[in-house]
Design a protein around this motif. Structure first.
Motif, mmCIF file in Angstrom:
data_model
loop_
_atom_site.group_PDB
_atom_site.id
_atom_site.type_symbol
_atom_site.label_atom_id
_atom_site.label_comp_id
_atom_site.label_asym_id
_atom_site.label_seq_id
_atom_site.Cartn_x
_atom_site.Cartn_y
_atom_site.Cartn_z
ATOM 1 N N GLY A 1 0.812 -1.206 0.000
ATOM 2 C CA GLY A 1 0.000 0.000 0.000
ATOM 3 C C GLY A 1 0.850 1.262 0.000
ATOM 4 O O GLY A 1 1.923 1.305 0.590
ATOM 5 N N SER B 1 -0.918 4.643 -0.019
ATOM 6 C CA SER B 1 -1.681 5.817 0.416
ATOM 7 C C SER B 1 -1.364 6.131 1.875
ATOM 8 O O SER B 1 -0.885 5.260 2.619
ATOM 9 N N HIS C 1 -2.933 3.599 4.228
ATOM 10 C CA HIS C 1 -2.297 2.287 4.205
ATOM 11 C C HIS C 1 -0.965 2.316 4.944
ATOM 12 O O HIS C 1 -0.657 1.402 5.729
ATOM 13 N N GLU D 1 -0.608 -0.361 -4.097
ATOM 14 C CA GLU D 1 -2.007 -0.452 -3.654
ATOM 15 C C GLU D 1 -2.533 0.897 -3.156
ATOM 16 O O GLU D 1 -1.840 1.629 -2.470
ATOM 17 N N ASP D 2 -3.776 1.189 -3.540
ATOM 18 C CA ASP D 2 -4.462 2.432 -3.183
ATOM 19 C C ASP D 2 -3.740 3.656 -3.752
ATOM 20 O O ASP D 2 -3.763 4.742 -3.160
ATOM 21 N N ARG E 1 -5.456 7.111 -3.998
ATOM 22 C CA ARG E 1 -5.553 8.057 -2.877
ATOM 23 C C ARG E 1 -4.181 8.415 -2.312
ATOM 24 O O ARG E 1 -4.082 8.960 -1.209
ATOM 25 N N ASP F 1 -6.614 1.973 -8.547
ATOM 26 C CA ASP F 1 -7.555 2.787 -7.781
ATOM 27 C C ASP F 1 -8.346 1.788 -6.949
ATOM 28 O O ASP F 1 -9.478 1.436 -7.273
ATOM 29 N N THR F 2 -7.721 1.324 -5.890
ATOM 30 C CA THR F 2 -8.195 0.185 -5.111
ATOM 31 C C THR F 2 -9.599 0.375 -4.566
ATOM 32 O O THR F 2 -10.360 -0.590 -4.440
ATOM 33 N N THR F 3 -9.975 1.585 -4.245
ATOM 34 C CA THR F 3 -11.288 1.837 -3.657
ATOM 35 C C THR F 3 -12.260 2.478 -4.636
ATOM 36 O O THR F 3 -13.365 2.868 -4.245
ATOM 37 N N TYR G 1 -12.162 5.361 -5.961
ATOM 38 C CA TYR G 1 -12.405 6.708 -5.439
ATOM 39 C C TYR G 1 -12.266 7.804 -6.494
ATOM 40 O O TYR G 1 -12.966 8.811 -6.468
#
Length: 520
Positions: A102, A104, A107, A142-143, A146, A171-173, A175
């Motif tokens: 991760g 972000s 994370h 990851e992520d 964000r 864009d893991t979520t 968002y």
């Protein structure tokens, strides 16, 4: 020549993480063979260290893929994860290790509890360590959607310098807005030294309904690989839908300066196969592969389409394997008509197999005015479920109604063909049947979902029942059954779920026994 966009299919890894979509090794191999037929570029076959089943799936998929596509195994940025993935991928001719962490603030702060510098050091080590085992290493941030963009540039630069052949920007979520995410990709292309020599991959989620738009905007800004799943399966609201991005690129190749090598005529078949195996239905209005994708009910639309198909259809249904036939199948149809229609649907059977299908077809046709494509698909899937079954239905009969006590009389056949007859009472006919089944098939489970739907239109439609049962260990198993009698459908569906549960337990027991033997 336009840019080639690699299609990285993660149905068997991220897609399987959809609740209720778990698959055993045999089911994953069926889907993997379809992915090879479609000519996907990369199959992410699993997360090898997560379970013996995932390890075995990656091994077996590596064997069947040959040099047709790359086979990928996911890891964390942990040495042991990478070692196990490398071992699982030894069977693959074109192996790839997919490692990362991760990036972000949330994370780094809450999950990993490390500084930016520590994360960069971990990324460098993981990529270099993976390169000891394979030449093709993909690094995921990851992520990334964000993350702080300055930090994202730094960690991707570090991964590229360490030897990553692919960098994955997820864009893991789900968002981001498409234009913001596209700007991130463009910024990485402009600022990371050496990135022109690696593949830029994107992995987008559908939490805001924009996974496809995010992926396409990324392509417009320089991404050359899209990570996606059949039917958009995946965590929460799902991943980018493979069929959507492939057809969008196909329809706008010139504007995007991009193309894929996917065999688009296999898309509908792949969608139905994944839906059948996972038990997760495709919504009727789903783009490209939904039941209504090429249906017209409005009189104005019908008139327009009859005069010129492209009045209301931008895609020829045949281009995605959804072409309809003008042959009307009924009880008066012979072998030749049925074989022709089955061939159009993509099925091929030897004479013995076809005769079994034909007899099942006649049983359905005798009860219906017209047999539709969905009926034929149901006949084929029902045959596949029975052929691989541990327990099969011999006979079932119920008596119910006011003021009778619902009663079920049941005959089941085991693997050796021995009959088991039993009778049970319940609060309703289905409850009575399921209690009778449980007297014979002794396996702990809890019925967590029961759903009925008509396979086709009309009062004489086949009824398809989908059930989900939860095993004692919390695993969820999906079963399906179809028949003109809803009680029979319900019984078949429950047996299908229990057969999958028992099969998985046996597979896991065999894996554990093998692991114990290796340890000794």
């Amino acid at each position: 020549m336009s840019r080639k966009i690699a299609i990285f299919d993660t149905t068997l890894r991220d897609g399987e993480q959809s609740p209720g979509a778990s698959m055993n090794t045999e089911e994953k191999l069926i889907i993997a063979r379809q992915l090879v037929r479609m000519k996907v570029d990369v199959i992410e076959a699993g997360f090898p260290i997560s379970s013996p089943g995932d390890f075995k799936s990656v091994q077996e998929i590596g064997r069947i893929a040959g040099d047709a596509c790359t086979v990928c195994g996911l890891t964390r940025a942990v040495d042991r994860d990478i070692e196990v993935a490398a071992e699982a991928l030894r069977t693959a001719k074109c192996p790839r290790i997919h490692t990362g962490l991760g990036v972000s603030p949330s994370h780094l702060r809450d999950k990993l509890r490390m500084t930016e510098e520590q994360a960069i050091a971990r990324a460098i080590h993981a990529v270099k360590y993976a390169r000891n085992f394979v030449d093709d290493v993909e690094f995921y941030a990851e992520d990334a959607g964000r993350s702080d963009q300055e930090f994202l540039v730094r960690i991707i630069q570090a991964a590229v310098k360490a030897g990553a052949t692919v960098v994955n920007i997820p864009d893991t979520t789900g968002y981001n807005m498409p234009w913001d995410f596209g700007a991130r990709i463009r910024d990485l292309r402009e600022r990371v030294d050496g990135i022109e020599d690696v593949t830029i991959s994107v992995h987008t989620h559908n939490d805001l309904g924009m996974a496809t738009a995010l992926a396409l905007e990324s392509v417009r800004n320089g991404a050359t690989q899209i990570e996606c799943t059949i039917n958009g399966l995946g965590e929460r609201a799902g991943n980018t839908s493979l069929e959507e991005v492939v057809m969008a690129i196909h329809m706008h190749e010139e504007a995007l300066d991009a193309h894929t090598d996917i065999v688009t005529t296999e898309l509908t078949r792949a969608s139905k196969l994944v839906s059948s195996i996972t038990g997760i239905n495709v919504q009727p209005n789903k783009a490209i592969v939904g039941a209504n994708a090429f249906a017209h009910s409005s009189g104005i639309h019908q008139d327009g389409v009859l005069k010129a198909r492209d009045t209301y259809e931008i895609i020829d249904p045949a281009d995605v394997g959804a072409g309809g036939s003008q042959i009307i199948l009924s009880a008066r149809s012979g072998h030749a008509a049925l074989r022709h229609r089955m061939g159009e649907l993509g099925y091929a059977f030897n004479d013995e197999e076809f005769e079994t299908i034909y007899q099942s077809f006649l049983e359905v046709a005798d009860k219906k005015k017209e047999v539709y494509d969905e009926d034929l698909e149901s006949i084929v899937h029902e045959r596949e479920r029975v052929s691989a079954a541990i327990w099969t239905l011999g006979a079932v009969q119920v008596s119910c109604g006011f003021p009778l006590t619902p009663t079920a009389t049941l005959t089941l056949l085991d693997e050796e063909g021995a009959e088991h007859k039993v009778c049970a009472f319940g609060t309703g006919p289905i409850d009575a049947v399921y209690k009778a089944v449980n007297q014979v098939v002794s396996v702990d489970n809890d019925l967590s979902e029961f759903a009925i739907q008509a396979v086709t239109r009309g009062i004489d439609a086949l009824g398809e029942v989908t059930v989900r049962v939860t095993a004692a260990d919390g695993e969820v198993y999906t079963g399906r059954g179809s028949d003109g009698d809803i009680v029979v459908s319900s019984t078949k569906a429950y047996l299908n779920a229990l057969n999958r549960l028992i099969s998985h337990q046996r597979e896991r027991a065999a894996d554990n026994a093998a692991a114990t033997a290796d340890a000794q």
